[in-house]
Design an enzyme around this catalytic site. Sequence first.
Site, PDB file in Angstrom:
ATOM      1  N   LYS A 129     -19.315   0.138  -0.699  1.00 33.00           N
ATOM      2  CA  LYS A 129     -18.908  -1.253  -0.462  1.00 33.00           C
ATOM      3  C   LYS A 129     -17.839  -1.348   0.620  1.00 33.00           C
ATOM      4  O   LYS A 129     -17.877  -2.219   1.504  1.00 33.00           O
ATOM      5  CB  LYS A 129     -18.392  -1.869  -1.770  1.00 33.00           C
ATOM      6  N   GLY A 164     -31.423   8.664   4.150  1.00 38.66           N
ATOM      7  CA  GLY A 164     -30.944   9.146   5.443  1.00 38.66           C
ATOM      8  C   GLY A 164     -29.628   9.882   5.423  1.00 38.66           C
ATOM      9  O   GLY A 164     -29.074  10.171   6.485  1.00 38.66           O
ATOM     10  N   GLY A 172     -29.237  12.897   4.061  1.00 37.22           N
ATOM     11  CA  GLY A 172     -29.472  14.348   4.122  1.00 37.22           C
ATOM     12  C   GLY A 172     -29.707  15.017   2.792  1.00 37.22           C
ATOM     13  O   GLY A 172     -29.444  16.209   2.644  1.00 37.22           O
ATOM     14  N   GLY A 174     -27.925   9.200  -3.560  1.00 36.70           N
ATOM     15  CA  GLY A 174     -27.321   8.579  -2.385  1.00 36.70           C
ATOM     16  C   GLY A 174     -28.341   7.762  -1.639  1.00 36.70           C
ATOM     17  O   GLY A 174     -29.551   7.858  -1.892  1.00 36.70           O
ATOM     18  N   SER A 220     -20.216  -7.140 -10.294  1.00 37.18           N
ATOM     19  CA  SER A 220     -19.136  -6.987  -9.318  1.00 37.18           C
ATOM     20  C   SER A 220     -18.861  -8.231  -8.492  1.00 37.18           C
ATOM     21  O   SER A 220     -17.963  -8.234  -7.659  1.00 37.18           O
ATOM     22  CB  SER A 220     -19.447  -5.806  -8.387  1.00 37.18           C
TER      23      SER A 220
END
Length: 796
Positions: free
Chosen positions: A738, A376, A378, A373, A695
């Site tokens: 996104k 920030g 966690g 991820g 994309s």
Amino acid sequence: MGEIVQNKPMGEMKFPEELPVLPLRDVVVFPMMIAPLFVGRPFSLNAIEEALREHKLIFLVTQKDKEIEEPKREDLYDFGTVAVILKAMKMGDGRVKILVQGLGRAKLKELKTEDDHFRAVVEHILEGEYTPQTLEEEALVKLVKDQIERVVALGKQIPPDMVAILRSIEDPGRLADLIAGQLDLSTEEAIDLLSTVDPIDRLKKISEKLEHEIKVLEIQELIRTKARESMEKEQREYFLRQQLRAIRKELGEEEEKSKEIEEYKEKIKKAKMPKEVEESVLKELSRLEKMHPESAEAAVLRTWIEWMIELPWSRRTKDKLDIERAKKILDEDHYDLEKLKDRILEYLAVKSLIKKRKKKSREVKQPTICFVGPPGVGKTSLARSIARALGRKFVRISLGGVRDEAEVRGHRRTYVGAMPGKIIQALRKAGTKNPVILLDEIDKMASDFRGDPAAALLEVLDPEQNKEFVDNYINHPFDLSEVLFIATANTPHTIPEPLFDRLEVLNIPGYTEQEKLQIALRYIVPKQMKNHALTEKDIEFTESGILHIIRHYTREAGVRNLDRKIAAICRKVALWISEGKEKKYKVTKKLVEKVLGAPKFIPELELGEDEVGVATGLAWTPVGGDVLFIEVVVTKGTGKLILTGRLGDVMKESAQAALGFIKANASKYGIKKDFSKIDIHVHVPAGAIPKDGPSAGITIATAMLSALTGRKVKKEVAMTGEITLGGKVLPVGGLKEKILAALRYGAKTVVLPEKNKAEVMEELPEEAKKKIKLVFVDRVEPVFELALYKKGNKKK
């Protein structure tokens, strides 16, 4: 040993032929010598009383065996000394202390037993004053005097007065007797000297004894010198150890085991290592014992032994398998993240069930969890919470920038600076063999000529192999199967495939506004208030104030920057209170702008005015989603497709596919331009940042069609999806990030591939679904209809 009294030579004195006898044990008194004697045997005490009554003269003769209490004639040596009792004093224990002075030699002829003491018939050996007759005798006297001087210089303790007297004596016999009283002689040696009547022969024997004494003293001096040289660089304790070693070396004795070695042995025993490891360590300890303690090799070996002792070969913490307690801890530390929390609770449930059914919990082979991820969100703190929930020790290993295989697998023990790898170091730090080890930033490792650290991690993270992990420094298998490894990464794309295959990836996407608000209220605000010594009487954060910070001062997927901004407000309030402006501060939009300044981001204005040839795309980045504006202009030229903005190969191919579709359908969209006479320039702003991925296909196609037809693009419509030459829209990844980015920038509609619908509807929070319109398409034509104004740039 005694003193002397200048008296007349024995040849000028008259002695009785029968004298009381005092048998001595282990003591020989020479003529001219004064010595104290302790007397306790009854017959000896009676002999002294008899001597004191008659003439104070007594015959001193030594026993052959000191253990015999009542000696007979055959138990006594033939030669003794006639002495005068100078002083007698009774002791408290019934013994008598006497002070005697030797006067001359005598030979024992007959031993008589009186009522209560012994008497002896003796033959007195008269020795007049003798003067050396030959040069050889004079040289002998001088040699002996020189030897005495040498003995004193080497440290022999002889009183200075005695040395002065010895220098003045020329009589060989008297000189020999006086020196004999100062030497450490055995009883046999002393009796041999006493029975040597000829003065020259006696002096020769004394010279031999002195020569031996000189050699012993020289060796002692040599040992002292060696030890002193070593002491110049070392402490006194080391000097004593060296001196002891030098003495033992001279004596040929084996050096005793040092205290350090004994301590190591005790620690090795307590470490409870596997048998073969313990044998190896003891073998190396034996090598260390034979080495010089200050050598480089000894330092390396000592460090290795200490590492082996301190590793937790058998120490482990007991797992806390209470599911409810674990759930409570995870909820206390983190908001939402339900999927991740469920995965941890599943792990605990399996261990708990195995324990209940009496299976060995160590046999549970769990794959390594990897949290993926943006920064920030966690990931690290979640791993820490897992350790707390399990009741295990927690150790973090930072892998960012690691490019040396030895950082993971350790250095070989061939030089002074060799160290184990990060895994073994973490186990030593934890002190248990079943900690939670966080492999932070596993996607940031690199490789160079020193090896590939990612390849070294393959063995560590494979449950089938890590039971016998061998670190190069330790060089013995260590069981890692009980360690719970957790990895973190910002992106999975840079993790090598074999390593990625060993990871169970759990995605932690970016947070929505509401999620950030709840995290701020529940975790960040209480933490920062505590850090800045503020209470609820000092400061109150309103939801509107926090939302203002989120929208206008931070642009991130996580909450790290939000944490900093809240900390900045707390610092300012703490300053105001310290200046005496004590009151309750309410953190509203107005106070936020007063502390943090003008807003940095205005999402609703980010998209700007609708333009021709500029379409709003969406991109995924390692730090969350982002909005990508794609610009297209048409100029006169020769049919070239110009691509700028540091685009990667995949993105370039998407642009070519988009152009191919538009060329094939030019008449359908009313394009009358000759493609051979124009150049189409595609540009993505922020040219310094590399961009790649499939994309942006439909976004490029939309911008191209806008530029070729002159129809404006609705900037409030953001889109993502891959395009084919036939116009199909293919699925892409990173959709939650996104869509959240589109929300942050103020987009109203997001166009997505139809094949991603199920994934989006499952992962996207309900709050986001309500705030933005989601349109799913499987072909590009509906995209054009939705995003482009009709001819004349008027809204539909």
